[in-house]
Motif scaffolding. Sequence first.
Motif, PDB file in Angstrom:
ATOM      1  N   VAL A 149       0.750  -1.445  -0.596  1.00  9.61           N
ATOM      2  CA  VAL A 149       0.111  -0.069  -0.136  1.00  9.61           C
ATOM      3  C   VAL A 149       1.015   0.910  -0.175  1.00  9.61           C
ATOM      4  O   VAL A 149       0.498   1.875  -1.118  1.00  9.61           O
ATOM      5  CB  VAL A 149      -0.891   0.038   1.202  1.00  9.61           C
ATOM      6  N   ALA A 150       2.018   1.165   0.631  1.00 10.81           N
ATOM      7  CA  ALA A 150       2.758   2.706   0.600  1.00 10.81           C
ATOM      8  C   ALA A 150       3.453   2.641  -1.080  1.00 10.81           C
ATOM      9  O   ALA A 150       3.868   3.949  -1.325  1.00 10.81           O
ATOM     10  CB  ALA A 150       4.214   2.286   1.067  1.00 10.81           C
ATOM     11  N   ARG A 151       3.431   1.434  -1.954  1.00 10.42           N
ATOM     12  CA  ARG A 151       3.783   1.837  -2.722  1.00 10.42           C
ATOM     13  C   ARG A 151       3.178   2.089  -4.274  1.00 10.42           C
ATOM     14  O   ARG A 151       2.949   2.735  -4.943  1.00 10.42           O
ATOM     15  CB  ARG A 151       4.686   0.536  -3.550  1.00 10.42           C
ATOM     16  N   LEU A 152       1.724   2.136  -3.461  1.00  8.03           N
ATOM     17  CA  LEU A 152       0.791   2.376  -4.347  1.00  8.03           C
ATOM     18  C   LEU A 152      -0.089   4.057  -4.040  1.00  8.03           C
ATOM     19  O   LEU A 152       0.331   4.999  -3.317  1.00  8.03           O
ATOM     20  CB  LEU A 152      -0.932   1.893  -3.965  1.00  8.03           C
ATOM     21  N   ALA A 153       0.145   4.328  -5.258  1.00  6.14           N
ATOM     22  CA  ALA A 153       0.012   5.827  -5.901  1.00  6.14           C
ATOM     23  C   ALA A 153      -1.379   6.599  -5.515  1.00  6.14           C
ATOM     24  O   ALA A 153      -2.289   5.229  -5.644  1.00  6.14           O
ATOM     25  CB  ALA A 153       0.830   6.195  -7.144  1.00  6.14           C
ATOM     26  N   PRO A 154      -1.693   7.082  -4.912  1.00  4.38           N
ATOM     27  CA  PRO A 154      -3.163   7.836  -4.772  1.00  4.38           C
ATOM     28  C   PRO A 154      -4.049   7.773  -6.275  1.00  4.38           C
ATOM     29  O   PRO A 154      -3.536   8.108  -7.944  1.00  4.38           O
ATOM     30  CB  PRO A 154      -3.231   9.473  -4.842  1.00  4.38           C
ATOM     31  N   GLY A 155      -5.341   7.469  -6.026  1.00  4.26           N
ATOM     32  CA  GLY A 155      -6.356   7.059  -7.325  1.00  4.26           C
ATOM     33  C   GLY A 155      -5.480   5.262  -7.844  1.00  4.26           C
ATOM     34  O   GLY A 155      -6.344   5.051  -8.824  1.00  4.26           O
ATOM     35  N   GLY A 156      -4.845   5.072  -6.814  1.00  2.00           N
ATOM     36  CA  GLY A 156      -4.004   3.626  -7.571  1.00  2.00           C
ATOM     37  C   GLY A 156      -4.961   2.413  -7.506  1.00  2.00           C
ATOM     38  O   GLY A 156      -6.017   2.285  -6.766  1.00  2.00           O
ATOM     39  N   LEU A 157      -4.327   1.326  -8.056  1.00  2.00           N
ATOM     40  CA  LEU A 157      -5.335  -0.150  -8.232  1.00  2.00           C
ATOM     41  C   LEU A 157      -4.225  -1.507  -7.678  1.00  2.00           C
ATOM     42  O   LEU A 157      -3.184  -1.397  -7.973  1.00  2.00           O
ATOM     43  CB  LEU A 157      -5.817  -0.513  -9.456  1.00  2.00           C
ATOM     44  N   LEU A 158      -5.093  -1.926  -6.544  1.00  2.00           N
ATOM     45  CA  LEU A 158      -4.222  -2.881  -6.178  1.00  2.00           C
ATOM     46  C   LEU A 158      -4.736  -4.065  -6.262  1.00  2.00           C
ATOM     47  O   LEU A 158      -5.596  -4.117  -6.416  1.00  2.00           O
ATOM     48  CB  LEU A 158      -3.708  -2.644  -5.331  1.00  2.00           C
ATOM     49  N   VAL A 159      -4.344  -5.090  -7.339  1.00  2.00           N
ATOM     50  CA  VAL A 159      -4.281  -7.072  -7.281  1.00  2.00           C
ATOM     51  C   VAL A 159      -3.551  -7.646  -6.891  1.00  2.00           C
ATOM     52  O   VAL A 159      -2.030  -7.426  -6.964  1.00  2.00           O
ATOM     53  CB  VAL A 159      -4.860  -6.899  -9.011  1.00  2.00           C
ATOM     54  N   LEU A 160      -3.982  -8.629  -6.192  1.00  2.00           N
ATOM     55  CA  LEU A 160      -3.386  -9.898  -5.246  1.00  2.00           C
ATOM     56  C   LEU A 160      -4.045 -10.391  -5.916  1.00  2.00           C
ATOM     57  O   LEU A 160      -5.498 -10.656  -5.675  1.00  2.00           O
ATOM     58  CB  LEU A 160      -2.608  -9.526  -4.074  1.00  2.00           C
TER      59      LEU A 160
END
Length: 241
Positions: A149-160
Amino acid sequence: MADTRSSVVPEEIAQFGAQAADWWDPDGSERMLHKLNPVRLAYVRDMVDQHWQADEHSLRPLEGKTALDVGCGAGLLAEPLSRLGANVTAIDAAAPLIEAAKSHAEGQGLEIDYRHSAVEALDGQFDLVTSMEVIEHVAEPQAFLNSLVARLAPGGLLVLSTPNRTAKSRLLMITIAEGIGQIPKGTHDHSKFITPDEMKPMMAVAGLSVIDCEGIAFSATRGLHLSDDLSLNYLIAARHA
């Protein structure tokens, strides 16, 4: 050098690194990943299209966006993300896998920033962060998720993606798949699998809002495919809460 504060388990890294030589062989030690990858990629593409309201017919929906693939192996997902237009950084704590990834990408004419690193040692933020079949191998899953999450930009998307901890996943992934050599023996520790009901609160603690969760199921007629059945394996997409 890879940082080892939370995610890296040396025994896990050694096992995966030992498979680097034939990682790209669809009939080699990672043949199950080759079967799984199109399913994962289809899900990522769908989530990308929905999250950024992209044209589903576009060949490069990630044009102008940055992507980070954590635990990239030899690049099975990083390469298609690059082809979808993303400026890709891909990291793995196993040095032999990064070397294999660099070599393969060069042969494909792809520019991917491959790094031998753990996510905790990385700087910067990315529009898309992916981590497939990794969280069940780390030392501290919540700390690892926080680092993603620390590497996720504002407005970004995380998928795992990760296996569910069920009797079905133990039977199919460990007893059968590892037993007959479809997956290298010792790849999985069933006790480290995380259920969706456990994952969602972990994401909330990390400051994420889950936007989708979908299963990866197996059948004799369809093989591996996206499904409402979460009992074997699942993919989960989230954004900043």
